[in-house]
Design a protein around this motif. Structure first.
Motif, PDB file in Angstrom:
ATOM      1  N   TYR A 289      31.907  16.438  13.274  1.00  0.00           N
ATOM      2  CA  TYR A 289      30.702  16.663  12.472  1.00  0.00           C
ATOM      3  C   TYR A 289      30.967  16.181  11.056  1.00  0.00           C
ATOM      4  O   TYR A 289      31.859  16.695  10.377  1.00  0.00           O
ATOM      5  N   ARG A 290      30.215  15.168  10.623  1.00  0.00           N
ATOM      6  CA  ARG A 290      30.360  14.610   9.280  1.00  0.00           C
ATOM      7  C   ARG A 290      31.817  14.266   8.966  1.00  0.00           C
ATOM      8  O   ARG A 290      32.324  14.530   7.879  1.00  0.00           O
ATOM      9  N   GLN A 298      37.886  26.027  25.839  1.00  0.00           N
ATOM     10  CA  GLN A 298      37.082  25.483  26.933  1.00  0.00           C
ATOM     11  C   GLN A 298      35.935  26.443  27.318  1.00  0.00           C
ATOM     12  O   GLN A 298      35.879  27.555  26.808  1.00  0.00           O
ATOM     13  N   PRO A 299      35.043  26.017  28.223  1.00  0.00           N
ATOM     14  CA  PRO A 299      33.826  26.803  28.473  1.00  0.00           C
ATOM     15  C   PRO A 299      34.023  28.098  29.269  1.00  0.00           C
ATOM     16  O   PRO A 299      33.045  28.672  29.750  1.00  0.00           O
ATOM     17  N   TRP A 300      35.249  28.602  29.375  1.00  0.00           N
ATOM     18  CA  TRP A 300      35.411  30.006  29.788  1.00  0.00           C
ATOM     19  C   TRP A 300      35.144  30.913  28.580  1.00  0.00           C
ATOM     20  O   TRP A 300      35.092  32.135  28.715  1.00  0.00           O
ATOM     21  N   THR A 301      34.961  30.313  27.419  1.00  0.00           N
ATOM     22  CA  THR A 301      34.456  31.003  26.228  1.00  0.00           C
ATOM     23  C   THR A 301      33.104  30.405  25.865  1.00  0.00           C
ATOM     24  O   THR A 301      32.711  29.367  26.397  1.00  0.00           O
ATOM     25  N   GLN A 302      32.430  31.017  24.899  1.00  0.00           N
ATOM     26  CA  GLN A 302      31.179  30.444  24.412  1.00  0.00           C
ATOM     27  C   GLN A 302      31.421  29.390  23.333  1.00  0.00           C
ATOM     28  O   GLN A 302      30.474  28.790  22.834  1.00  0.00           O
ATOM     29  N   GLY A 303      32.684  29.147  22.967  1.00  0.00           N
ATOM     30  CA  GLY A 303      33.010  28.264  21.858  1.00  0.00           C
ATOM     31  C   GLY A 303      32.336  26.910  21.858  1.00  0.00           C
ATOM     32  O   GLY A 303      31.857  26.450  20.812  1.00  0.00           O
ATOM     33  N   PRO A 304      32.281  26.201  23.002  1.00  0.00           N
ATOM     34  CA  PRO A 304      31.626  24.886  22.973  1.00  0.00           C
ATOM     35  C   PRO A 304      30.167  24.922  22.538  1.00  0.00           C
ATOM     36  O   PRO A 304      29.631  23.893  22.124  1.00  0.00           O
ATOM     37  N   ALA A 305      29.514  26.105  22.611  1.00  0.00           N
ATOM     38  CA  ALA A 305      28.116  26.191  22.157  1.00  0.00           C
ATOM     39  C   ALA A 305      28.003  25.874  20.677  1.00  0.00           C
ATOM     40  O   ALA A 305      27.004  25.287  20.232  1.00  0.00           O
ATOM     41  N   MET A 306      28.999  26.256  19.887  1.00  0.00           N
ATOM     42  CA  MET A 306      28.974  25.903  18.469  1.00  0.00           C
ATOM     43  C   MET A 306      29.106  24.388  18.291  1.00  0.00           C
ATOM     44  O   MET A 306      28.439  23.791  17.432  1.00  0.00           O
ATOM     45  N   LEU A 307      29.936  23.771  19.112  1.00  0.00           N
ATOM     46  CA  LEU A 307      30.084  22.314  19.033  1.00  0.00           C
ATOM     47  C   LEU A 307      28.785  21.618  19.441  1.00  0.00           C
ATOM     48  O   LEU A 307      28.377  20.630  18.824  1.00  0.00           O
ATOM     49  N   GLN A 308      28.144  22.137  20.476  1.00  0.00           N
ATOM     50  CA  GLN A 308      26.846  21.579  20.874  1.00  0.00           C
ATOM     51  C   GLN A 308      25.831  21.697  19.741  1.00  0.00           C
ATOM     52  O   GLN A 308      25.063  20.764  19.476  1.00  0.00           O
ATOM     53  N   THR A 309      25.823  22.848  19.080  1.00  0.00           N
ATOM     54  CA  THR A 309      24.866  23.048  17.988  1.00  0.00           C
ATOM     55  C   THR A 309      25.132  22.080  16.856  1.00  0.00           C
ATOM     56  O   THR A 309      24.202  21.512  16.271  1.00  0.00           O
ATOM     57  N   LEU A 310      26.401  21.873  16.519  1.00  0.00           N
ATOM     58  CA  LEU A 310      26.740  20.901  15.475  1.00  0.00           C
ATOM     59  C   LEU A 310      26.266  19.512  15.858  1.00  0.00           C
ATOM     60  O   LEU A 310      25.736  18.761  15.018  1.00  0.00           O
ATOM     61  N   ILE A 312      23.734  18.748  17.725  1.00  0.00           N
ATOM     62  CA  ILE A 312      22.265  18.707  17.565  1.00  0.00           C
ATOM     63  C   ILE A 312      21.900  18.604  16.092  1.00  0.00           C
ATOM     64  O   ILE A 312      21.043  17.795  15.685  1.00  0.00           O
ATOM     65  N   LEU A 313      22.558  19.411  15.260  1.00  0.00           N
ATOM     66  CA  LEU A 313      22.211  19.467  13.830  1.00  0.00           C
ATOM     67  C   LEU A 313      22.593  18.204  13.079  1.00  0.00           C
ATOM     68  O   LEU A 313      22.054  17.936  12.003  1.00  0.00           O
ATOM     69  N   GLU A 314      23.485  17.420  13.632  1.00  0.00           N
ATOM     70  CA  GLU A 314      23.867  16.172  12.984  1.00  0.00           C
ATOM     71  C   GLU A 314      22.694  15.206  12.908  1.00  0.00           C
ATOM     72  O   GLU A 314      22.714  14.251  12.124  1.00  0.00           O
ATOM     73  N   ASN A 315      21.654  15.475  13.687  1.00  0.00           N
ATOM     74  CA  ASN A 315      20.457  14.634  13.668  1.00  0.00           C
ATOM     75  C   ASN A 315      19.474  15.039  12.574  1.00  0.00           C
ATOM     76  O   ASN A 315      18.379  14.468  12.498  1.00  0.00           O
ATOM     77  N   PHE A 316      19.835  16.019  11.739  1.00  0.00           N
ATOM     78  CA  PHE A 316      18.954  16.508  10.675  1.00  0.00           C
ATOM     79  C   PHE A 316      19.684  16.481   9.335  1.00  0.00           C
ATOM     80  O   PHE A 316      20.914  16.584   9.288  1.00  0.00           O
ATOM     81  N   ASP A 317      18.934  16.357   8.259  1.00  0.00           N
ATOM     82  CA  ASP A 317      19.493  16.404   6.909  1.00  0.00           C
ATOM     83  C   ASP A 317      19.408  17.846   6.410  1.00  0.00           C
ATOM     84  O   ASP A 317      18.459  18.235   5.741  1.00  0.00           O
ATOM     85  N   LEU A 318      20.397  18.623   6.755  1.00  0.00           N
ATOM     86  CA  LEU A 318      20.368  20.046   6.426  1.00  0.00           C
ATOM     87  C   LEU A 318      20.463  20.279   4.925  1.00  0.00           C
ATOM     88  O   LEU A 318      19.828  21.192   4.380  1.00  0.00           O
TER      89      LEU A 318
END
Length: 622
Positions: A289-290, A298-310, A312-318
């Protein structure tokens, strides 16, 4: 006088709103000062446990030694976890220049099937008691990290925890949690003996400041050290001696007593379950990200959801939206909902489901497609999982289940203010602790351990509280086909340490407690620093917001469509705008954490430590 009054008002407003770059860059006054260190940094959920890490650094240990000592201390202090819980960690090895993932999550025991729980009239595995327990993972995780990457002996590392088991002045938070949970504790004889020293009196738990003694746990910890020391006397290496302690816990007399005490109280864990379980040293997952590489488990945790969100957000000028503006909150909220919907459906134990489409889920192309689903004018209360398989060149084998997922209305929380539903909020924000450590050699450790929290069912005469992580499984594949309970399987957990690298060097190490909130608030902490140039302490304390739209990983696994928790300081115009966009808004005075973090100041070769103003978390640097 008028100028001074305006300046005073501005200085009060900035920390309230968390604005780091406004008002001509005036300094932000945080409620806690940042920590600074040149040689090492140790941060965790209790100051006393951070002292344990400092002691190991003073003995010449590295960040792994210190982190293991802090982990042992927090477990002994029942800092919303115990020795029978689970440990998840990321470690940066400066010699190999790689990030290592530690999977010390227990597994469902023999007999733990959907049919078993359904036959007992349960919709999900229980929240408390012996049937809520997966196999203990924290002892194995600690011993593996220490053996593979530490430098000191187990005797050195466990010395603070052993002294605490002999008796330490218990703090009010834990003492009051014991008193509040005593009705459940009294169901279990071994827990009653440990937690309720004043049985029969008005207050049966220890008083704040009372010396809390745990003789059974003391003997268990001494047995681990004894196993190590006996192996050393036989000429074993440091590493092999630590693994001798591992064997005693999972295959020796400790295992036998743990299983006996578990089964006596109605639990399922067998000696074979303990003997066959192993810690996994894995490859983490990562996105950029940036220009910053962000690592998660790995996806036995929810951790990758934060990576997915990043992604997605990289497509916006936050940055142009402004920190915590209506548009910013809406955009981040919508991106999180899309990622967490994917979490709810696709995440689970890869050992049982190797076809989890993690590469598709983390692809930039998939994120771009998901970003186009965001309606910038209104909340999408029906945000659903996507289909990442085509982004791996595959077809979705569970398309029919995906179509059924949107009809799970039985798991929607009834309308109203969720903050007034104590059970729902307790389930959603279920706590744990975090451990952060770094040293001048370059070792960095981020841990989010959990499980076995008060009120815990203690397994026999071990002094060890059993995990409650079984409740994170589901019994119906429609709710999450990769996370259906099965013997030997790891549940999908909320626990999610984070490491970020920049220009090939550690940039941030950060983690937090509180269940399904974790990756929401870790995401915002990260954006606070990367997009809005806050210091690590400012970013830890800055007001965040929370979505309740993902399914809870605990209890009844419910969600609140459009549920949004804002900081009480949020201005009226933002509240009005968000209400108009379809959000059901609640308010909390503190929404920042608890987050613990270390930022690496490479121009000065020093560490900055941050710890939010939310709880008792804090640290020590040198």
């Amino acid at each position: 006088m008028k100028t001074r009054l305006v300046s005073l008002c501005v200085s009060l407003l900035i920390p309230l709103l968390g604005l780091s770059q406004s008002f001509n860059n005036l300094p932000v006054i945080t409620q806690k000062p940042p920590l600074h260190g040149r040689h090492w940094m140790a941060i965790t959920g209790k100051p006393l446990a951070a002292t344990a890490g400092a002691r190991l650094f003073h003995k010449g240990g590295n960040a792994v030694d210190a982190a293991c000592a802090m982990l042992a201390a927090t477990c002994t202090m029942w800092d919303v976890l115990s020795w029978g819980g689970e440990t998840q960690a990321l470690i940066y090895n400066p010699r190999t220049k790689k990030v290592i993932a530690i999977n010390a999550l227990g597994v469902a025991p023999t007999g733990a099937t959907p049919e078993f729980f359904k036959n007992k009239g349960m919709k999900y595995p229980p929240e408390y008691g012996p049937l809520a327990a997966v196999t203990p993972g924290t002892p194995g995780g600690l011993l593996t990290m220490l053996a593979e990457y530490g430098t000191l002996s187990l005797k050195d590392v466990l010395e603070p925890a052993i002294q605490m088991a002999e008796g330490y002045p218990i703090e009010a938070q834990t003492a009051n949690s014991i008193e509040a949970g005593k009705a459940q504790i009294k169901q279990w004889p071994y827990s009653t003996r440990v937690f309720l020293p004043h049985l029969g009196q008005t207050r049966e738990a220890p008083d704040a400041g009372e010396v809390f003694v745990q003789n059974d746990l003391l003997e268990t910890l001494k047995k681990l050290v004894d196993a190590e020391q006996q192996a050393l006397k036989k000429g074993k290496s440091r590493k092999d001696a630590i693994y001798a302690a591992y064997d005693r816990f999972y295959r020796g007399d400790i295992a036998k007593e743990f299983v006996r005490g578990c089964q006596e109280q109605g639990g399922l864990i067998t000696e074979r379950d303990l003997a066959q379980w192993k810690v996994k040293i894995e490859e983490p997952v990562m996105t950029t990200y940036r220009g910053i590489d962000v690592y998660k488990l790995q996806p036995w945790t929810q951790g990758p959801a934060m990576l997915q969100t990043l992604n997605i957000l990289e497509n916006f000028d936050l940055k142009s939206m402004g920190y915590n503006s209506t548009r910013y909150i809406h955009t981040v909220y919508q991106a999180m909902n899309l990622a967490f919907a994917d979490r709810d459906f696709y995440y689970g134990d890869p050992a049982f489901s190797p076809e989890i489409p993690i590469n598709g889920l983390l692809s930039k192309e998939y994120a771009k497609a998901r970003s186009k689903l965001i309606n910038m004018e209104v909340n999408d209360s029906k945000a659903a999982p996507g289909d990442p398989y085509p982004f791996e060149g595959k077809q979705n084998p569970r398309r029919q289940l995906l179509q059924k997922w949107e009809n799970l209305q039985s798991r929607v929380h009834t309308p109203g203010n969720p903050l007034t539903d104590a059970q729902f909020m307790e389930q959603f924000q279920a706590g744990t602790t975090s451990v952060e450590a770094a040293d001048k050699e370059g070792w960095v450790v981020s841990i989010t351990p959990s499980g076995g929290w008060v009120p815990a069912c203690i397994a026999g005469n071990t002094g060890i509280g059993m995990s409650q992580r079984m409740q994170s499984f589901v019994l119906d594949e429609t709710e999450g086909p990769f996370n259906v309970v099965a013997p030997g399987k790891r549940p999908r957990v909320t626990l999610t340490p984070t490491l970020a690298m920049k220009d090939g060097k550690p940039f941030l190490s950060f983690a937090k407690q509180a269940g399904d909130e974790q990756d929401q608030l870790l995401l915002q902490f990260f954006l606070n620093m990367v997009e809005f140039n806050m210091t690590v302490q400012e970013a830890c304390e800055a007001p965040s917001f929370k979505t309740l739209q993902m399914y809870s990983s605990f209890g009844d696994h419910k969600k609140v469509p459009g549920g949004l928790i804002l900081n009480s300081a949020m201005p009226a115009w933002t509240r009005k705008d968000l209400s108009r966009m379809g959000y059901t808004i609640s308010y909390q005075e503190r929404t920042s954490g608890p987050i613990n973090a270390i930022w690496f100041d490479w121009p000065h070769n020093t560490f900055w430590g941050g710890s939010s103003n939310h709880g008792e978390d804090y640290g020590i640097g040198w």
